[in-house]
Design an enzyme around this catalytic site. Structure first.
Site, mmCIF file in Angstrom:
data_model
loop_
_atom_site.group_PDB
_atom_site.id
_atom_site.type_symbol
_atom_site.label_atom_id
_atom_site.label_comp_id
_atom_site.label_asym_id
_atom_site.label_seq_id
_atom_site.Cartn_x
_atom_site.Cartn_y
_atom_site.Cartn_z
ATOM 1 N N ARG A 260 -5.143 19.578 -23.428
ATOM 2 C CA ARG A 260 -5.384 20.509 -22.334
ATOM 3 C C ARG A 260 -4.214 21.481 -22.219
ATOM 4 N NH1 ARG A 260 -7.930 16.502 -17.653
ATOM 5 N NH2 ARG A 260 -9.550 15.599 -18.990
ATOM 6 N N ARG A 275 1.563 14.707 -16.546
ATOM 7 C CA ARG A 275 0.710 15.845 -16.903
ATOM 8 C C ARG A 275 1.172 16.406 -18.253
ATOM 9 N NH1 ARG A 275 -2.851 18.768 -13.848
ATOM 10 N NH2 ARG A 275 -2.091 17.744 -11.960
ATOM 11 N N GLU A 347 -3.781 10.124 -8.824
ATOM 12 C CA GLU A 347 -5.048 9.944 -9.543
ATOM 13 C C GLU A 347 -4.815 9.345 -10.927
ATOM 14 O OE1 GLU A 347 -8.155 12.392 -12.183
ATOM 15 O OE2 GLU A 347 -7.086 13.552 -10.661
ATOM 16 N N SER A 350 -11.090 9.604 -12.604
ATOM 17 C CA SER A 350 -12.052 10.380 -11.830
ATOM 18 C C SER A 350 -13.428 10.083 -12.407
ATOM 19 C CB SER A 350 -11.728 11.874 -11.938
ATOM 20 O OG SER A 350 -12.482 12.630 -11.027
ATOM 21 N N ARG A 388 -1.037 7.711 -17.755
ATOM 22 C CA ARG A 388 -0.799 7.477 -16.330
ATOM 23 C C ARG A 388 -0.769 5.975 -16.018
ATOM 24 N NH1 ARG A 388 -3.159 12.368 -12.654
ATOM 25 N NH2 ARG A 388 -2.449 14.063 -14.007
#
Length: 424
Positions: A260, A275, A347, A350, A388
């Site tokens: 990403r 991230r 988070e 999701s 994460r």
């Protein structure tokens, strides 16, 4: 993609649902393009019918020796032939404009999704686990992780910011996490493990909603392919342009790197391993009949929660409000894990039900109880984001001397490694 028939039937309801997502009304523009396309198509069909009728009449006129009538009919056929390309182009252009507009509009929220435009309006539905108590001030993983093998400097030197090089025991811990997650999801929760392409065509990215709206968030190659931002793209598109047998939900999982560009996220989590431009994730995807979607959503949420519970990581479950959901989602639950170093929940998964939104973009169907083709429903989520989860393990199991205890659930996959110790 949206069902144009629903917009025609109740444009006000469509605009009201868009407003819940924070989008301006669009039904009038969509329907104007739809009318333009339908008028052009009707005119073209009428002119074609008349051309065929006139062509047949030419033979009859010739047969009875009426040269004047035959000549007039030939002239009419020629005029219609000249007229048709413009009508066909008008139909094509209006259809393309309508499709382009619809492709930019997000999925409509389910009726029980809370109102709100950002995370402040999300609703906590469950909480699990006791927050760890430390006899010292817990640190963030970015501060003590490098001594354990979390090498940010080498990653940045090789590839730039937001890339990380894992060494030794840290790499082993990450590998153990991935094997543990895959084995639980395949062995206990019914997911079929898949190995998928990391490069996909543009139509695959369109099918799951990454294109055209979010092109800047992904990496494209020079030959027109795209690096997957998640294996949701490959797994969900495995049923594109097919009519499949679907007696029970089709559950798929894959461990892949994800890529990403994180466009527009400058300043957010740039420090540490949260991230990244490249990260590993165990993705969960389900393809099911509409009537099975609600139960399947619950199953997928439990499949992700189970990983956190087995690792002993405290978390909370959040029902996202309409404005905070992803582009393709109808309803989303986020799992947020506790990070002691930040003293905050963050988070880690999701899990979204997309209805038939992606299926329409992919033309993915099954046969309903009457044997008629109908669009499938798709769901996707993380089971879990590996990086994460690694961060959560480091911060929740950190010790005063900078070491990290390996969770008991991972020991069958660590080859005897039970403690990460700093390398001085």
């Amino acid at each position: 993609m949206h069902d144009i028939r629903l917009i025609r039937d109740d444009p006000a309801a469509f605009d009201a649902a868009l407003a819940r997502r924070g989008f301006a009304a669009a039904a009038a523009e969509v329907l104007a393009l739809d009318e333009r396309r339908r008028v052009a198509a009707t005119k073209a069909q009428d002119r074609l019918a008349r051309r065929n009728e006139a062509s047949k009449a030419i033979g009859a006129a010739m047969g009875r020796g009426d040269q004047d009538a035959a000549g007039a009919l030939k002239a009419e056929v020629a005029a219609i032939k000249a007229e048709l390309p413009a009508l066909e182009e008008e139909e094509r252009a209006a259809g393309a404009a309508q499709d382009n507009l619809l492709a930019q509009l997000p999925n409509l929220p389910a009726a029980d999704v809370p109102l709100g435009q950002d995370e402040a309006s999300n609703v906590e539905t469950a909480r699990w686990g006791e927050l760890p108590a430390f006899a010292f001030q817990p640190a963030e993983h970015a501060d003590f992780g490098p001594a354990l093998g979390l090498d940010f400097e080498t990653g940045a030197r090789l590839a730039g910011a937001r890339f990380t090089f894992l060494r030794g025991q840290m790499a082993r811990l990450q590998r153990a996490l991935t094997q543990f997650m895959l084995d639980v999801q395949t062995g206990e929760h019914g997911y079929q493990e898949c190995a998928v392409p990391l490069l996909v065509r543009e139509d695959a990215m369109f099918g799951t909603g990454q294109l055209p709206k979010f092109a800047e968030d992904s990496f494209a190659t020079t030959d027109g392919r795209w690096l997957i931002p998640t294996s949701e793209v490959s797994l969900t598109n495995s049923v594109r342009e097919q009519i499949i047998d679907l007696p029970a939900p089709l559950r798929l999982t894959a461990l892949t790197p994800c890529f990403r560009s994180e466009a527009g996220s400058a300043g957010r989590d740039t420090r540490g391993y949260i991230r990244q431009h490249q990260f590993d994730k165990v993705e969960l995807v389900s393809i099911c009949r509409p009537e099975d979607a609600s139960a399947e959503h619950a199953h997928m949420v439990r499949s992700a929660q189970n990983i956190l519970e087995r690792l002993g990581l405290p978390y909370r479950t959040m029902l996202l409000c309409a404005g905070d959901m992803g582009f393709g989602a109808r309803k989303t639950f986020d799992l947020e894990v506790w990070l002691p170093g930040q003293a905050a929940y963050r988070e880690i998964s999701s899990i979204s039900w997309c209805g038939d939104f992606q299926a329409r973009r992919m033309n993915a169907r099954y046969r309903d109880e009457n044997g008629k083709p109908a669009f499938v429903h798709t769901l996707n989520g993380s089971g879990l984001a590996v990086g994460r989860t690694l961060v959560a393990v480091l911060e929740n199991y950190q010790q005063a001397d900078g070491s990290v205890i390996v969770p008991e659930a991972l020991l069958p996959w660590t080859g005897g490694l039970h403690l990460l110790e700093p390398v001085r």
